[in-house]
Motif scaffolding. Structure first.
Motif, mmCIF file in Angstrom:
data_model
loop_
_atom_site.group_PDB
_atom_site.id
_atom_site.type_symbol
_atom_site.label_atom_id
_atom_site.label_comp_id
_atom_site.label_asym_id
_atom_site.label_seq_id
_atom_site.Cartn_x
_atom_site.Cartn_y
_atom_site.Cartn_z
ATOM 1 N N ALA A 237 59.478 -3.473 -54.379
ATOM 2 C CA ALA A 237 59.944 -4.863 -54.296
ATOM 3 C C ALA A 237 59.920 -5.515 -55.668
ATOM 4 N N ALA A 238 58.879 -5.271 -56.441
ATOM 5 C CA ALA A 238 58.779 -5.865 -57.775
ATOM 6 C C ALA A 238 59.890 -5.337 -58.689
ATOM 7 N N SER A 239 60.137 -4.032 -58.628
ATOM 8 C CA SER A 239 61.171 -3.435 -59.483
ATOM 9 C C SER A 239 62.562 -3.953 -59.107
ATOM 10 N N LEU A 240 62.844 -4.012 -57.798
ATOM 11 C CA LEU A 240 64.153 -4.491 -57.350
ATOM 12 C C LEU A 240 64.355 -5.959 -57.680
ATOM 13 N N SER A 241 63.323 -6.744 -57.511
ATOM 14 C CA SER A 241 63.419 -8.178 -57.795
ATOM 15 C C SER A 241 63.691 -8.426 -59.274
ATOM 16 N N ASN A 242 63.033 -7.655 -60.145
ATOM 17 C CA ASN A 242 63.246 -7.814 -61.592
ATOM 18 C C ASN A 242 64.643 -7.362 -61.996
ATOM 19 N N GLU A 243 65.163 -6.335 -61.334
ATOM 20 C CA GLU A 243 66.471 -5.789 -61.688
ATOM 21 C C GLU A 243 67.613 -6.623 -61.120
ATOM 22 N N LEU A 244 67.498 -7.037 -59.844
ATOM 23 C CA LEU A 244 68.593 -7.739 -59.173
ATOM 24 C C LEU A 244 68.486 -9.251 -59.283
ATOM 25 N N HIS A 245 67.304 -9.749 -59.653
ATOM 26 C CA HIS A 245 67.079 -11.194 -59.798
ATOM 27 C C HIS A 245 67.372 -11.944 -58.493
ATOM 28 N N GLN A 246 66.860 -11.435 -57.395
ATOM 29 C CA GLN A 246 66.981 -12.113 -56.109
ATOM 30 C C GLN A 246 65.762 -11.792 -55.261
ATOM 31 N N GLY A 247 65.554 -12.588 -54.225
ATOM 32 C CA GLY A 247 64.411 -12.380 -53.362
ATOM 33 C C GLY A 247 64.601 -11.200 -52.425
ATOM 34 N N ILE A 248 63.519 -10.751 -51.848
ATOM 35 C CA ILE A 248 63.509 -9.634 -50.902
ATOM 36 C C ILE A 248 62.620 -10.022 -49.732
ATOM 37 N N TYR B 183 55.885 6.348 -32.630
ATOM 38 C CA TYR B 183 55.365 7.708 -32.450
ATOM 39 C C TYR B 183 54.022 7.888 -33.158
ATOM 40 N N SER B 184 53.957 7.448 -34.423
ATOM 41 C CA SER B 184 52.732 7.661 -35.198
ATOM 42 C C SER B 184 51.688 6.576 -34.960
ATOM 43 N N GLY B 185 52.142 5.417 -34.527
ATOM 44 C CA GLY B 185 51.229 4.296 -34.358
ATOM 45 C C GLY B 185 50.780 3.688 -35.668
ATOM 46 N N LYS B 186 51.408 4.098 -36.769
ATOM 47 C CA LYS B 186 51.010 3.657 -38.099
ATOM 48 C C LYS B 186 51.689 2.347 -38.454
ATOM 49 N N GLU B 187 50.936 1.459 -39.077
ATOM 50 C CA GLU B 187 51.508 0.202 -39.546
ATOM 51 C C GLU B 187 52.411 0.468 -40.755
ATOM 52 N N GLN B 188 53.596 -0.129 -40.746
ATOM 53 C CA GLN B 188 54.547 0.072 -41.823
ATOM 54 C C GLN B 188 55.040 -1.278 -42.349
ATOM 55 N N THR B 189 55.371 -1.304 -43.615
ATOM 56 C CA THR B 189 55.970 -2.485 -44.224
ATOM 57 C C THR B 189 57.417 -2.160 -44.594
ATOM 58 N N MET B 190 58.354 -3.004 -44.184
ATOM 59 C CA MET B 190 59.776 -2.792 -44.458
ATOM 60 C C MET B 190 60.291 -3.868 -45.396
ATOM 61 N N LEU B 191 61.123 -3.450 -46.312
ATOM 62 C CA LEU B 191 61.793 -4.364 -47.224
ATOM 63 C C LEU B 191 63.244 -4.522 -46.782
ATOM 64 N N TYR B 192 63.755 -5.735 -46.871
ATOM 65 C CA TYR B 192 65.141 -6.000 -46.479
ATOM 66 C C TYR B 192 65.802 -6.852 -47.559
ATOM 67 N N LEU B 193 67.004 -6.443 -47.968
ATOM 68 C CA LEU B 193 67.752 -7.233 -48.936
ATOM 69 C C LEU B 193 69.245 -7.041 -48.710
ATOM 70 N N VAL B 194 70.020 -8.018 -49.172
ATOM 71 C CA VAL B 194 71.481 -7.970 -49.110
ATOM 72 C C VAL B 194 71.995 -7.941 -50.536
ATOM 73 N N CYS B 195 72.900 -6.991 -50.824
ATOM 74 C CA CYS B 195 73.408 -6.868 -52.184
ATOM 75 C C CYS B 195 74.875 -6.465 -52.150
ATOM 76 N N THR B 196 75.492 -6.418 -53.309
ATOM 77 C CA THR B 196 76.872 -5.983 -53.421
ATOM 78 C C THR B 196 76.916 -4.472 -53.633
ATOM 79 N N SER B 197 78.104 -3.900 -53.548
ATOM 80 C CA SER B 197 78.260 -2.457 -53.751
ATOM 81 C C SER B 197 77.830 -2.020 -55.150
ATOM 82 N N PRO B 198 78.206 -2.743 -56.225
ATOM 83 C CA PRO B 198 77.710 -2.353 -57.547
ATOM 84 C C PRO B 198 76.191 -2.400 -57.658
ATOM 85 N N GLN B 199 75.577 -3.383 -57.005
ATOM 86 C CA GLN B 199 74.119 -3.465 -57.031
ATOM 87 C C GLN B 199 73.480 -2.300 -56.285
#
Length: 295
Positions: free
Chosen positions: A225-236, A245-261
């Motif tokens: 998230a830090a790397s993408l935010s610094n590169e794309l200059h937008q929030g995530i 299945y695993s019962g494991k807690e997971q963290t998901m990142l979501y962002l909207v970008c253009t094709s070049p990005q």
């Protein structure tokens, strides 16, 4: 000195206009209508093909009564713009008016040379390709050529139907009755032309300037998230989830970008975590706050 300063400010204003997104959108709409006019005057009309929407009606008047396309196009689309204002908003309507004016002007240009061939399927396919590209450019720049494209944008906005597919649906309603004017064979060619145009419009809107939605699942989500935010200059946006299945807690990142990005996103994620799960989806429309404010 005061006059010189005012002159510089005016020149700077004109220069800044060239870098303005709105300027390029209006220029793109003008280009799109020019391409559409070439499709009509050089391939569709000489082959005596029909069209859909308001342009289809104008071709009917042209074939039967000899009324110029630019005249009926301006009158009929002017009526539909009033309808579109209520559903599409001021910005789209203004750009649509600009498209109608450009189309009306371009239709008055004299035809220099017409492509003639006995293989009518060739101008049919060329017209379909040019129409699809022109519609994609106009719609991507936020405009329409009124007619069925206004109805298609309403269907896209409120029903989620792809713009090209909705345009094809409304266009067929006008093209089908033309069998009594242009004949059965040319009506079939018209339907082929409309289908090619609809497919290319969808592909153009999906690939050129379209937004991508990206889901990323990784244990190194903070670094990603830090790397993408610094590169794309937008929030995530960060979501908390749990694997069933695993019962494991997971963290998901979501962002909207253009094709070049997008070409930057994947390498950045893989450089941090080569095993990260990346899911990319096409986004049909993004409305509301600006992306960097929303995410």
């Amino acid at each position: 000195m005061l006059r010189e300063d005012n002159g510089r400010k005016k020149m700077q204003g004109l220069w800044n206009l060239k870098d303005n997104k709105t300027f390029w959108e209006y220029a793109g709409i003008a280009l799109g209508t020019l391409v559409y006019t070439i499709s009509l005057n050089y391939f569709l009309l000489p082959t005596r093909l029909g069209e859909g929407g308001v342009v289809g009606l104008t071709t009917m008047f042209y074939y039967t009564l000899g009324i110029p396309l630019y005249l009926t196009n301006f009158i009929l689309n002017g009526i539909l713009i009033v309808v579109g204002y209520r559903f599409l908003g001021k910005k789209t309507v203004i750009r649509s008016l600009w498209a109608i004016v450009c189309l009306t002007v371009f239709l008055k240009f004299p035809v220099i040379a017409v492509y003639h061939t006995d293989q009518t399927v060739i101008p049919t396919m060329v017209s379909g390709v040019l129409t699809g590209i022109s519609m994609g450019i106009i719609l991507r720049c936020g405009g329409t050529i009124a007619g069925s494209t206004i109805l298609a944008k309403i269907a896209n906005r409120y029903l989620g139907v792809q713009t090209g597919s909705a345009t094809l649906f409304f266009d067929l309603g006008v093209a089908a009755p033309m069998v009594f004017i242009i004949g059965f064979q040319n009506t079939l060619l018209t339907i082929l032309q409309l289908y090619i145009a609809a497919v290319l419009t969808n592909q153009f809107l999906a690939r050129v300037g379209a937004k991508k939605a990206i889901f990323i699942i990784s244990d190194s989500h903070e670094s990603i998230a830090a790397s993408l935010s610094n590169e794309l200059h937008q929030g995530i946006t960060v979501f908390k989830g749990r694997g069933f299945y695993s019962g494991k807690e997971q963290t998901m990142l979501y962002l909207v970008c253009t094709s070049p990005q997008l070409t930057k996103v994947v390498p950045i994620v893989e450089s941090v975590d080569a095993k990260a799960l990346i899911v990319v989806e096409h986004v049909r429309s993004v409305r509301g706050l600006q992306m960097h404010q929303l995410l």
